[in-house]
Design an enzyme around this catalytic site. Structure first.
Site, PDB file in Angstrom:
ATOM      1  N   GLU A 229      22.387  42.794  65.045  1.00  0.00           N
ATOM      2  CA  GLU A 229      22.184  42.477  66.535  1.00  0.00           C
ATOM      3  C   GLU A 229      20.932  43.308  67.309  1.00  0.00           C
ATOM      4  OE1 GLU A 229      26.531  42.043  66.620  1.00  0.00           O
ATOM      5  OE2 GLU A 229      24.940  42.861  65.550  1.00  0.00           O
TER       6      GLU A 229
ATOM      7  N   CYS B 220      29.985  44.651  67.774  1.00  0.00           N
ATOM      8  CA  CYS B 220      30.890  45.665  67.762  1.00  0.00           C
ATOM      9  C   CYS B 220      30.874  46.231  69.112  1.00  0.00           C
ATOM     10  CB  CYS B 220      30.541  46.936  67.018  1.00  0.00           C
ATOM     11  SG  CYS B 220      29.093  47.494  67.212  1.00  0.00           S
TER      12      CYS B 220
ATOM     13  N   MET C 159      38.700  37.142  18.941  1.00  0.00           N
ATOM     14  CA  MET C 159      39.366  36.779  17.579  1.00  0.00           C
ATOM     15  C   MET C 159      40.600  37.836  17.447  1.00  0.00           C
ATOM     16  SD  MET C 159      37.463  34.543  16.792  1.00  0.00           S
ATOM     17  CE  MET C 159      38.175  34.260  14.861  1.00  0.00           C
TER      18      MET C 159
ATOM     19  N   ASP D 213      35.824  48.089  23.545  1.00  0.00           N
ATOM     20  CA  ASP D 213      34.346  47.409  24.110  1.00  0.00           C
ATOM     21  C   ASP D 213      33.082  48.626  24.523  1.00  0.00           C
ATOM     22  OD1 ASP D 213      35.251  45.005  23.457  1.00  0.00           O
ATOM     23  OD2 ASP D 213      35.621  44.553  25.495  1.00  0.00           O
TER      24      ASP D 213
ATOM     25  N   LEU E 228      46.478  43.329  31.281  1.00  0.00           N
ATOM     26  CA  LEU E 228      46.203  43.574  32.673  1.00  0.00           C
ATOM     27  C   LEU E 228      46.248  42.394  33.523  1.00  0.00           C
ATOM     28  CD1 LEU E 228      45.750  45.566  34.942  1.00  0.00           C
ATOM     29  CD2 LEU E 228      43.300  45.838  34.189  1.00  0.00           C
TER      30      LEU E 228
END
Length: 359
Positions: free
Chosen positions: A55, A77, A165, A202, A298
């Site tokens: 704004e 706000c 794999m 990884d 996970l």
């Protein structure tokens, strides 16, 4: 002004808000359009926390806002934060009507901004294109209303539902187009979360590799026993890397901190991290959106705890065989009534691959 015209101008405000989707964290993405006599005379959007709100940016772009209608994607706000209240700026500028897509879920603001505008004699309309505005800030809304971030999990699989794999080799199941889409998802996220097993397998960077300006996501690793290598690639990157653990081994804590990690102790559940405590911690860190990139253990735990809001599954037209690794580790599922049902929300194609969005 007609409902159709209100929607047209609000659609433009939402389009502007989207420009900030890579940079505004932990703030919401907000756009604003100022209209007078049916003509857009100024526009603005929130770029970054600490910068002007949408704004005030729109107001600063013109010399005279008297008699205008302001279209804002989120309730202006009414409190002093890092910047002054937007309500005061709109009132002082002489705006006569404010159209808002949705009420702010922030308890510091919610409803107060609208009431302040009304009490100053400004006409207020709320709820125009609300669903679009809600979708734009799902993470901010989730954090404000549920005290946890919006969580998406990204998985890549073969036609037979395998992610790697048996040896753990997984690069690459999906095509280049699908991987590029993942980097855009990373760029939109506040944080990328993974488990220590994925790091050990990884050695990922967990960053967004895109060619436009972004705020890099925070890296979050769940490492109950502090097995994180001090030589991990992510230690060479700028930005925050957080390790969440239940270990109290002070020597390991200090060693990891010495190479740039932030290490935090959280409550345990059955010797591992309590995942609900993890989400509460991320809320405290003002993290809006989390992208999970992890393995079957996970992801299985998150599924069982119902902590993922959206599943993004990239399916490649290949077969890895019955010895390859699956999407979820769910040892607790024994009979059909225990199955986990998901709802398919969207299907898109990237090259030869499909992207399935489920919740």
């Amino acid at each position: 002004m007609s409902c159709h015209q209100d929607e047209r101008y609000m659609a433009r405000a939402i389009q502007l808000a989207k420009i900030g989707r890579y940079t505004t964290d932990p703030n919401p993405r907000v756009g604003c359009v100022l209209v007078r006599d049916g003509v857009i005379i100024s526009e603005g959007w929130h770029v970054k926390a600490g910068f002007g709100h949408a704004e005030t940016v729109a107001l600063e772009n013109i010399s005279d806002a008297q008699g205008t209608t302001a279209y804002v994607t989120l309730e202006p706000c009414s409190h002093h934060g890092k910047t002054p209240p937007c309500c005061d700026a709109l009132i002082k500028a002489g705006v006569v009507r404010v159209v808002v897509a949705m009420q702010d879920p922030n308890p510091l603001v919610s409803g107060r901004g609208l009431e302040k505008l009304k009490s100053s004699g400004i006409e207020v309309c709320c709820g125009v294109l609300q669903a679009d505005a809600h979708s734009l800030n799902r993470g901010f809304i989730k954090r404000m209303t549920h005290q946890r971030p919006f969580v998406r999990s990204k998985l890549a699989m073969s036609l037979d539902g395998r992610t790697a794999m048996a040896s753990g080799e997984s690069q690459w199941i999906t095509c280049a187009q699908a991987r590029a889409d993942v980097h855009q998802l990373r760029a939109e996220s506040s944080a990328i979360l993974t488990g220590i097993n994925t790091v050990l397998a990884d050695d990922p960077l967990l960053n967004a590799r895109v060619d436009w300006p972004i705020q890099q996501p925070i890296r979050v690793i769940l490492d109950s026993n502090l097995r994180m290598p001090l030589t991990a690639k992510m230690t060479k990157l700028e930005g925050r890397s957080l390790i969440l653990t239940v270990s109290t081994d002070e020597q390991k804590h200090q060693a990891l901190k010495s190479v740039g990690f932030e290490v935090y102790n959280l409550p345990a559940k059955n010797t591992n991290l309590n995942l609900h405590a993890v989400m509460e911690f991320l809320h405290q860190q003002q993290i809006n959106e989390v992208l999970v990139e992890a393995g079957s253990v996970l992801n299985g735990a998150l599924l069982m705890e119902d902590l993922v809001d959206e599943w993004l599954i990239y399916m490649a037209p290949c077969v890895l065989g019955d010895q390859a690794r699956g999407l979820f580790s769910l040892p607790g599922l024994k009979v059909m009534k225990d199955k986990k049902d998901l709802t398919l929300r969207d299907v898109r194609q990237f090259g030869p691959d499909l992207k399935l969005t489920l919740s």
